[in-house]
Design a protein around this motif. Structure first.
Motif, mmCIF file in Angstrom:
data_model
loop_
_atom_site.group_PDB
_atom_site.id
_atom_site.type_symbol
_atom_site.label_atom_id
_atom_site.label_comp_id
_atom_site.label_asym_id
_atom_site.label_seq_id
_atom_site.Cartn_x
_atom_site.Cartn_y
_atom_site.Cartn_z
ATOM 1 N N LEU A 15 0.825 -1.207 0.000
ATOM 2 C CA LEU A 15 0.000 0.000 0.000
ATOM 3 C C LEU A 15 0.862 1.260 0.000
ATOM 4 O O LEU A 15 0.541 2.233 -0.684
ATOM 5 C CB LEU A 15 -0.923 -0.003 1.215
ATOM 6 C CG LEU A 15 -2.021 -1.063 1.219
ATOM 7 C CD1 LEU A 15 -2.712 -1.105 2.571
ATOM 8 C CD2 LEU A 15 -3.035 -0.802 0.108
ATOM 9 N N ALA A 16 1.946 1.243 0.762
ATOM 10 C CA ALA A 16 2.825 2.410 0.834
ATOM 11 C C ALA A 16 3.439 2.708 -0.527
ATOM 12 O O ALA A 16 3.589 3.876 -0.916
ATOM 13 C CB ALA A 16 3.916 2.179 1.872
ATOM 14 N N GLN A 17 3.795 1.653 -1.253
ATOM 15 C CA GLN A 17 4.354 1.835 -2.582
ATOM 16 C C GLN A 17 3.319 2.451 -3.524
ATOM 17 O O GLN A 17 3.619 3.376 -4.290
ATOM 18 C CB GLN A 17 4.849 0.495 -3.136
ATOM 19 C CG GLN A 17 5.508 0.575 -4.506
ATOM 20 C CD GLN A 17 6.768 1.424 -4.511
ATOM 21 O OE1 GLN A 17 7.511 1.435 -3.533
ATOM 22 N NE2 GLN A 17 7.012 2.138 -5.605
ATOM 23 N N GLN A 18 2.098 1.954 -3.456
ATOM 24 C CA GLN A 18 1.029 2.523 -4.285
ATOM 25 C C GLN A 18 0.768 3.980 -3.930
ATOM 26 O O GLN A 18 0.576 4.828 -4.814
ATOM 27 C CB GLN A 18 -0.262 1.711 -4.111
ATOM 28 C CG GLN A 18 -0.260 0.364 -4.794
ATOM 29 C CD GLN A 18 -1.656 -0.255 -4.820
ATOM 30 O OE1 GLN A 18 -2.623 0.332 -4.358
ATOM 31 N NE2 GLN A 18 -1.739 -1.458 -5.361
ATOM 32 N N PHE A 19 0.749 4.276 -2.646
ATOM 33 C CA PHE A 19 0.503 5.639 -2.191
ATOM 34 C C PHE A 19 1.601 6.580 -2.670
ATOM 35 O O PHE A 19 1.332 7.704 -3.118
ATOM 36 C CB PHE A 19 0.407 5.662 -0.665
ATOM 37 C CG PHE A 19 0.156 7.022 -0.080
ATOM 38 C CD1 PHE A 19 -1.060 7.670 -0.268
ATOM 39 C CD2 PHE A 19 1.136 7.665 0.671
ATOM 40 C CE1 PHE A 19 -1.299 8.927 0.278
ATOM 41 C CE2 PHE A 19 0.912 8.920 1.219
ATOM 42 C CZ PHE A 19 -0.308 9.551 1.031
#
Length: 229
Positions: A15-19
């Motif tokens: 999720l952090a990468q997508q964000f």
């Protein structure tokens, strides 16, 4: 800075990468048990968002004026599993039979005073009438993350961990613990009051509630809404 329950650490990485790709902002995860994070936040730790493994601790922070009530929501419902080492060979399909089998000499779980998944493990044993009857020794981890390390490093025969931890592993096998054996693991996210005016933290909370984040969360074995809804 996101204080995240250990069971959700792997999912948060994705999720952090997508964000970051969608917003240009960076997430710094601080992984640990929900109870320990609660104590750190209460003592003034400089976190912005809390991704807990339960409802109780976010609500206590709100009551204590340390988190924003309007921001709080359930981002995932966790599932408890009983992981079994490959060394046990062919095994029962019944959780109670596993727990009383003499081949299982040690069972790892998270400390129930610090980690909701540990509390769920204790509830499971109690509801099976095994809180004192099980012959296996209990090995306590400070978080469900440490409990999983006991499992994958061969230091326990069985372990109560999160479905998200075992879903994509080839180490051992697991049995899904029936929902009726433990209380719902409704995992809540909350914006901490110190970050109420932090636009990146506010944006991250909106991202966590988005359908794209929900798709990732579901892929890790979590439910993203109450089945009764």
């Amino acid at each position: 800075r996101v204080a995240v329950a250990a069971n959700f650490a792997g999912c948060l990485e994705v999720l952090a990468q997508q964000f970051q790709e969608s917003s240009g902002n960076t997430v710094v995860p601080i992984v640990g048990s929900t109870g320990r994070h609660f104590a750190q936040i209460s003592a003034g730790a400089p976190f912005d968002v809390f991704l807990a493994a339960d409802e109780k601790h976010p609500q206590l922070l709100i009551e204590n004026g340390l988190a924003e009530a309007a921001s709080c929501f359930t981002y995932a419902r966790g599932r408890l599993v009983l992981w079994l080492a490959d060394s046990l060979g062919t095994y029962h399909l019944d959780i109670r039979s596993v727990l009383v089998d003499p081949r299982v000499s040690t069972i790892a779980m998270a400390n129930p005073r610090l980690a909701p998944y540990g509390e769920a493990a204790i509830q499971t044993l109690e509801n099976l009438g095994l809180a004192t009857d099980s012959g296996a020794g209990i090995v306590m981890g400070t978080s469900v993350g440490q409990t999983w390390q006991f499992a994958v490093t061969g230091n326990t025969d069985a372990a109560f961990v999160a479905l998200s931890q075992v879903k994509n592993t080839t180490s051992g096998r697991y049995l899904l613990v029936p929902d009726e054996l433990y209380g719902p693991l409704n995992q809540q996210a909350v914006l901490l009051s110190r970050a109420a005016s932090n636009p990146t933290a506010v944006l991250f909370m909106k991202f966590m509630a988005s359908s794209s984040a929900g798709d990732v969360i579901k892929s890790y074995g979590y439910l993203i809404r109450d089945p009764e809804d």
